[in-house]
Design an enzyme around this catalytic site. Sequence first.
Site, mmCIF file in Angstrom:
data_model
loop_
_atom_site.group_PDB
_atom_site.id
_atom_site.type_symbol
_atom_site.label_atom_id
_atom_site.label_comp_id
_atom_site.label_asym_id
_atom_site.label_seq_id
_atom_site.Cartn_x
_atom_site.Cartn_y
_atom_site.Cartn_z
ATOM 1 N N CYS A 1 -7.014 0.877 -17.056
ATOM 2 C CA CYS A 1 -6.056 0.744 -15.733
ATOM 3 C C CYS A 1 -4.850 1.493 -15.965
ATOM 4 O O CYS A 1 -3.891 1.613 -15.069
ATOM 5 C CB CYS A 1 -5.600 -0.759 -15.591
ATOM 6 N N PHE B 1 -10.082 -7.026 -26.096
ATOM 7 C CA PHE B 1 -9.373 -7.305 -24.646
ATOM 8 C C PHE B 1 -10.317 -7.763 -23.804
ATOM 9 O O PHE B 1 -10.362 -7.521 -22.697
ATOM 10 C CB PHE B 1 -8.864 -6.131 -24.410
ATOM 11 N N CYS C 1 0.813 -1.152 0.068
ATOM 12 C CA CYS C 1 0.040 -0.060 0.135
ATOM 13 C C CYS C 1 0.913 1.289 -0.056
ATOM 14 O O CYS C 1 1.943 1.052 0.640
ATOM 15 C CB CYS C 1 -0.769 0.100 1.209
ATOM 16 N N GLU D 1 -9.723 -11.185 -27.904
ATOM 17 C CA GLU D 1 -8.744 -11.354 -26.708
ATOM 18 C C GLU D 1 -7.419 -12.116 -27.319
ATOM 19 O O GLU D 1 -7.639 -13.145 -28.351
ATOM 20 C CB GLU D 1 -9.487 -12.112 -25.774
HETATM 21 C C1 LIG Z 1 -7.355 -5.288 -18.378
HETATM 22 S S1 LIG Z 1 -7.604 -6.991 -19.039
HETATM 23 C C2 LIG Z 1 -9.061 -7.114 -19.358
HETATM 24 C C3 LIG Z 1 -9.962 -8.078 -19.485
HETATM 25 C C4 LIG Z 1 -11.078 -8.397 -19.259
HETATM 26 N N1 LIG Z 1 -11.919 -7.293 -20.341
HETATM 27 C C5 LIG Z 1 -11.807 -8.269 -17.911
HETATM 28 O O1 LIG Z 1 -12.390 -7.306 -17.472
HETATM 29 O O2 LIG Z 1 -11.534 -9.465 -17.283
HETATM 30 C C6 LIG Z 1 -6.680 -6.732 -20.454
HETATM 31 C C7 LIG Z 1 -6.858 -8.198 -21.534
HETATM 32 O O3 LIG Z 1 -6.042 -7.763 -22.825
HETATM 33 C C8 LIG Z 1 -5.647 -8.781 -23.218
HETATM 34 N N2 LIG Z 1 -4.319 -8.528 -24.051
HETATM 35 C C9 LIG Z 1 -3.060 -7.898 -23.699
HETATM 36 N N3 LIG Z 1 -2.352 -7.679 -24.780
HETATM 37 C C10 LIG Z 1 -3.237 -8.230 -25.851
HETATM 38 C C11 LIG Z 1 -3.148 -7.977 -27.237
HETATM 39 N N4 LIG Z 1 -1.959 -7.304 -27.772
HETATM 40 N N5 LIG Z 1 -4.070 -8.320 -28.040
HETATM 41 C C12 LIG Z 1 -5.325 -8.619 -27.476
HETATM 42 N N6 LIG Z 1 -5.485 -8.891 -26.263
HETATM 43 C C13 LIG Z 1 -4.401 -8.526 -25.326
HETATM 44 C C14 LIG Z 1 -4.977 -9.740 -21.964
HETATM 45 O O4 LIG Z 1 -4.612 -10.783 -21.982
HETATM 46 C C15 LIG Z 1 -6.095 -9.382 -20.769
HETATM 47 O O5 LIG Z 1 -7.138 -10.304 -20.727
#
Ligand SMILES: C[S@@+](CC[C@H](N)C(=O)[O-])C[C@H]1O[C@@H](n2cnc3c(N)ncnc32)[C@H](O)[C@@H]1O
Length: 408
Positions: free
Chosen positions: A362, A268, A67, A288
Amino acid sequence: MTELLIKRLGLHGDGIAEGPVYVPRVLPGETVEGRIDGQMLHDVKVLRPSDRRVSAPCPHYKSCGGCQLQHADDAFVADWKVDVVRQALSSHNLETVFREIETSPPKSRRRAGFAARRTKKGAMVGFHGRASDTIIPVERCEILDPGVLQGARIAEELAIAGASRKTALAVSVTLGKSGLDVAASKGKPLDGPLRQRLAAICEAEVIARLSWDDEIVAVRTPPLYEFDRISVSPPPGAFLQATLHGEAALLSAVREITRGAGRIVDLFAGCGTFALPLARHSEVHAVEGDGDMIAALDAGWRHADGLKNVTTETRDLFRRPLVPMELTKVDAVVLDPPRAGAEAQVVELAKADVRRLAYVSCNPVTFARDAAVLCAAGYVLDWVQVVDQFRWSAHVELAASFTAAHMR
Ligand SMILES: C[S@@+](CC[C@H](N)C(=O)[O-])C[C@H]1O[C@@H](n2cnc3c(N)ncnc32)[C@H](O)[C@@H]1O
């Protein structure tokens, strides 16, 4: 000793004084003294505290690196997080409406990463200390769900069974509907005897699933998570939102933005946090990069009742974003990229004809960069909902609503 006045907090939650000199665990307006080393102040003593300073609820706060903001009152942290997003937007000359921040309650985080080092007598387990590799044992934690904190004992047993002498074992523990999903890495290579010991620990500790360096070594019961009551069994280490509260707050914003859409594309998409609940009312195409996660999403859809059609695609959206031709007849797009943002994808979205966008982020810095591209192309940033599911850390998350200006 040098005396300094803290002007503001930086993006990592550190105080910044003239120089700049970075000072951990202080607040704007405070006068502090300490020893300057490079750009850092060490051995910090607060001479004149801010009236926003409070005593940290956690006894480990001084040493633990988990934290950063327990020394500030809740309202200060909330205002600071909203302001981080406001400032990021303002550096691109963007303004918007901010909804009241949603902050997850204490003891609600469902995942933790423990470090576990073998010692002569057994093993030492805890979190990494502030800016160090030292392991700080934690008997109490104000952010973790108490069920996750139980994972510390499991991490200890795993380290005794299979940590090397040199490197700390990294143990990720996630709490789901069917118990703890545990994944260890940086340990000894798997051999027959280690497999047997791990299987015995899994049985004795009532672990749902145990993985070792990406290999599943034991499953007592498949780990299940529910997205709006739709069950999914994600692969080990899959992305999940940090708290159920944060997930619900983000989903509520995404639902509001996409309401009435006949066809939604979820980019994503992870294991379906948004795609599956949205499929109660809309057809969804989920994209994804991770094939195992999208397979879990697809299986979740196949086992659920009453959902509209969900199609899935494994695709690298950094290298091969969806192009305008693939977005015709799409009423709304949800995008929730990793910290790097969605630079290539927003360039294509800016050329497409999609009426509504729900952008979950994020990282306020990459979000603001991408928002600027969308707004320059005619989207309006209607509002931002900041969601704090990493309470007392400097991490900031948000959901944002964009509408195509010519379609408003
Ligand atoms: C912040 S997480 C969000 C996942 C989902 N929307 C959730 O809320 O659980 C970002 C996602 O983007 C995927 N990701 C990362 N780089 C990527 C890329 N170049 N192309 C496609 N997906 C990607 C990751 O595997 C992950 O699942």
